[in-house]
Scaffold this motif. Structure first.
Motif, PDB file in Angstrom:
ATOM      1  N   VAL A  75      21.658  58.821  24.263  1.00  0.00           N
ATOM      2  CA  VAL A  75      20.739  59.937  24.020  1.00  0.00           C
ATOM      3  C   VAL A  75      21.424  61.257  24.364  1.00  0.00           C
ATOM      4  N   SER A  76      22.123  61.268  25.464  1.00  0.00           N
ATOM      5  CA  SER A  76      22.835  62.483  25.868  1.00  0.00           C
ATOM      6  C   SER A  76      23.867  62.891  24.822  1.00  0.00           C
ATOM      7  N   GLY A  77      24.599  61.921  24.311  1.00  0.00           N
ATOM      8  CA  GLY A  77      25.583  62.210  23.262  1.00  0.00           C
ATOM      9  C   GLY A  77      24.930  62.751  22.009  1.00  0.00           C
ATOM     10  N   ARG A  78      23.833  62.150  21.615  1.00  0.00           N
ATOM     11  CA  ARG A  78      23.122  62.605  20.410  1.00  0.00           C
ATOM     12  C   ARG A  78      22.573  64.015  20.604  1.00  0.00           C
ATOM     13  N   LEU A  79      22.029  64.292  21.791  1.00  0.00           N
ATOM     14  CA  LEU A  79      21.528  65.641  22.066  1.00  0.00           C
ATOM     15  C   LEU A  79      22.661  66.657  22.036  1.00  0.00           C
ATOM     16  N   ALA A  80      23.828  66.279  22.531  1.00  0.00           N
ATOM     17  CA  ALA A  80      24.986  67.179  22.489  1.00  0.00           C
ATOM     18  C   ALA A  80      25.391  67.455  21.043  1.00  0.00           C
ATOM     19  N   GLU A  81      25.349  66.425  20.189  1.00  0.00           N
ATOM     20  CA  GLU A  81      25.653  66.605  18.762  1.00  0.00           C
ATOM     21  C   GLU A  81      24.652  67.568  18.122  1.00  0.00           C
ATOM     22  N   LEU A  82      23.385  67.352  18.426  1.00  0.00           N
ATOM     23  CA  LEU A  82      22.352  68.223  17.857  1.00  0.00           C
ATOM     24  C   LEU A  82      22.524  69.659  18.346  1.00  0.00           C
ATOM     25  N   ASP A  83      22.841  69.812  19.617  1.00  0.00           N
ATOM     26  CA  ASP A  83      23.032  71.146  20.175  1.00  0.00           C
ATOM     27  C   ASP A  83      24.235  71.831  19.547  1.00  0.00           C
ATOM     28  N   ALA A  84      25.281  71.063  19.268  1.00  0.00           N
ATOM     29  CA  ALA A  84      26.486  71.637  18.673  1.00  0.00           C
ATOM     30  C   ALA A  84      26.201  72.216  17.289  1.00  0.00           C
ATOM     31  N   GLY A  85      25.264  71.640  16.566  1.00  0.00           N
ATOM     32  CA  GLY A  85      24.932  72.128  15.224  1.00  0.00           C
ATOM     33  C   GLY A  85      23.774  73.099  15.195  1.00  0.00           C
ATOM     34  N   ARG A  86      23.239  73.435  16.345  1.00  0.00           N
ATOM     35  CA  ARG A  86      22.039  74.270  16.421  1.00  0.00           C
ATOM     36  C   ARG A  86      22.229  75.634  15.781  1.00  0.00           C
ATOM     37  N   ASP A  87      23.343  76.298  16.045  1.00  0.00           N
ATOM     38  CA  ASP A  87      23.557  77.634  15.483  1.00  0.00           C
ATOM     39  C   ASP A  87      23.550  77.605  13.957  1.00  0.00           C
ATOM     40  N   GLY A  88      24.166  76.583  13.404  1.00  0.00           N
ATOM     41  CA  GLY A  88      24.168  76.449  11.944  1.00  0.00           C
ATOM     42  C   GLY A  88      22.771  76.219  11.397  1.00  0.00           C
ATOM     43  N   TRP A  89      22.009  75.376  12.065  1.00  0.00           N
ATOM     44  CA  TRP A  89      20.644  75.121  11.616  1.00  0.00           C
ATOM     45  C   TRP A  89      19.793  76.379  11.696  1.00  0.00           C
ATOM     46  N   LEU A  90      19.952  77.095  12.787  1.00  0.00           N
ATOM     47  CA  LEU A  90      19.164  78.316  12.949  1.00  0.00           C
ATOM     48  C   LEU A  90      19.533  79.350  11.886  1.00  0.00           C
ATOM     49  N   ALA A  91      20.829  79.479  11.599  1.00  0.00           N
ATOM     50  CA  ALA A  91      21.271  80.422  10.568  1.00  0.00           C
ATOM     51  C   ALA A  91      20.711  80.012   9.206  1.00  0.00           C
ATOM     52  N   TYR A  92      20.749  78.727   8.903  1.00  0.00           N
ATOM     53  CA  TYR A  92      20.223  78.240   7.630  1.00  0.00           C
ATOM     54  C   TYR A  92      18.715  78.494   7.550  1.00  0.00           C
ATOM     55  N   ALA A  93      17.992  78.171   8.610  1.00  0.00           N
ATOM     56  CA  ALA A  93      16.544  78.382   8.611  1.00  0.00           C
ATOM     57  C   ALA A  93      16.211  79.859   8.460  1.00  0.00           C
ATOM     58  N   HIS A  94      16.971  80.701   9.114  1.00  0.00           N
ATOM     59  CA  HIS A  94      16.742  82.141   9.002  1.00  0.00           C
ATOM     60  C   HIS A  94      17.007  82.612   7.578  1.00  0.00           C
ATOM     61  N   ASP A  95      18.076  82.123   6.972  1.00  0.00           N
ATOM     62  CA  ASP A  95      18.425  82.480   5.598  1.00  0.00           C
ATOM     63  C   ASP A  95      17.324  82.034   4.631  1.00  0.00           C
ATOM     64  N   VAL A  96      16.840  80.804   4.817  1.00  0.00           N
ATOM     65  CA  VAL A  96      15.771  80.274   3.963  1.00  0.00           C
ATOM     66  C   VAL A  96      14.520  81.127   4.127  1.00  0.00           C
ATOM     67  N   GLU A  97      14.212  81.494   5.355  1.00  0.00           N
ATOM     68  CA  GLU A  97      13.024  82.306   5.611  1.00  0.00           C
ATOM     69  C   GLU A  97      13.142  83.681   4.944  1.00  0.00           C
ATOM     70  N   LEU A  98      14.318  84.289   5.039  1.00  0.00           N
ATOM     71  CA  LEU A  98      14.523  85.601   4.435  1.00  0.00           C
ATOM     72  C   LEU A  98      14.499  85.554   2.912  1.00  0.00           C
ATOM     73  N   SER A  99      15.031  84.473   2.350  1.00  0.00           N
ATOM     74  CA  SER A  99      15.099  84.377   0.887  1.00  0.00           C
ATOM     75  C   SER A  99      13.772  83.918   0.291  1.00  0.00           C
ATOM     76  N   GLY A 100      12.904  83.382   1.103  1.00  0.00           N
ATOM     77  CA  GLY A 100      11.632  82.892   0.603  1.00  0.00           C
ATOM     78  C   GLY A 100      11.768  81.566  -0.120  1.00  0.00           C
ATOM     79  N   SER A 101      12.947  80.979  -0.091  1.00  0.00           N
ATOM     80  CA  SER A 101      13.207  79.706  -0.757  1.00  0.00           C
ATOM     81  C   SER A 101      12.875  78.567   0.202  1.00  0.00           C
ATOM     82  N   HIS A 102      12.165  77.591  -0.262  1.00  0.00           N
ATOM     83  CA  HIS A 102      11.791  76.454   0.573  1.00  0.00           C
ATOM     84  C   HIS A 102      12.208  75.146  -0.076  1.00  0.00           C
ATOM     85  N   SER A 103      13.315  75.122  -0.767  1.00  0.00           N
ATOM     86  CA  SER A 103      13.744  73.901  -1.436  1.00  0.00           C
ATOM     87  C   SER A 103      14.741  73.118  -0.668  1.00  0.00           C
TER      88      SER A 103
END
Length: 103
Positions: A75-103
């Motif tokens: 579980v700790s390893g998986r959480l570390a993997e998820l945390d490592a990709g967090r910035d990318g996910w947040l950037a993608y979510a922010h981009d999707v929110e700004l573009s109004g695209s939900h696909s």
């Protein structure tokens, strides 16, 4: 019910729960074990058969603990993997929110 039967029953519960990653049942069996051991500790001696059953229970409990440590590491390893990709996910979510695209 004799101590050895109680010890054997709890050992089976611990082992089955650990092997199936049933953490709720494992926790309940561990709590039951703590209660039983408190009662046993008030007595001076156990029979040889009870001591043997308690020794077997200790081995099963050690195995269940090792499984918990292993699962916590996974579980700790998986959480570390998820945390490592967090910035990318947040950037993608922010981009999707700004573009109004939900696909």
């Amino acid at each position: 019910m004799t101590d050895r039967h109680t010890f054997a029953r709890i050992a089976r519960r611990l082992e089955t729960a650990a092997l199936s990653d049933d953490w709720a049942t494992l926790a309940a069996a561990d709590r039951e074990l703590a209660t039983v051991l408190q009662a046993v500790a008030t007595r001076r001696e156990l029979s040889a058969a009870d001591r043997d059953a308690l020794s077997a229970l200790r081995k099963v409990h050690d195995g269940a603990l090792a499984r918990c440590v292993e699962a916590a590491g996974q579980v700790s390893g998986r959480l570390a993997e998820l945390d490592a990709g967090r910035d990318g996910w947040l950037a993608y979510a922010h981009d999707v929110e700004l573009s109004g695209s939900h696909s």
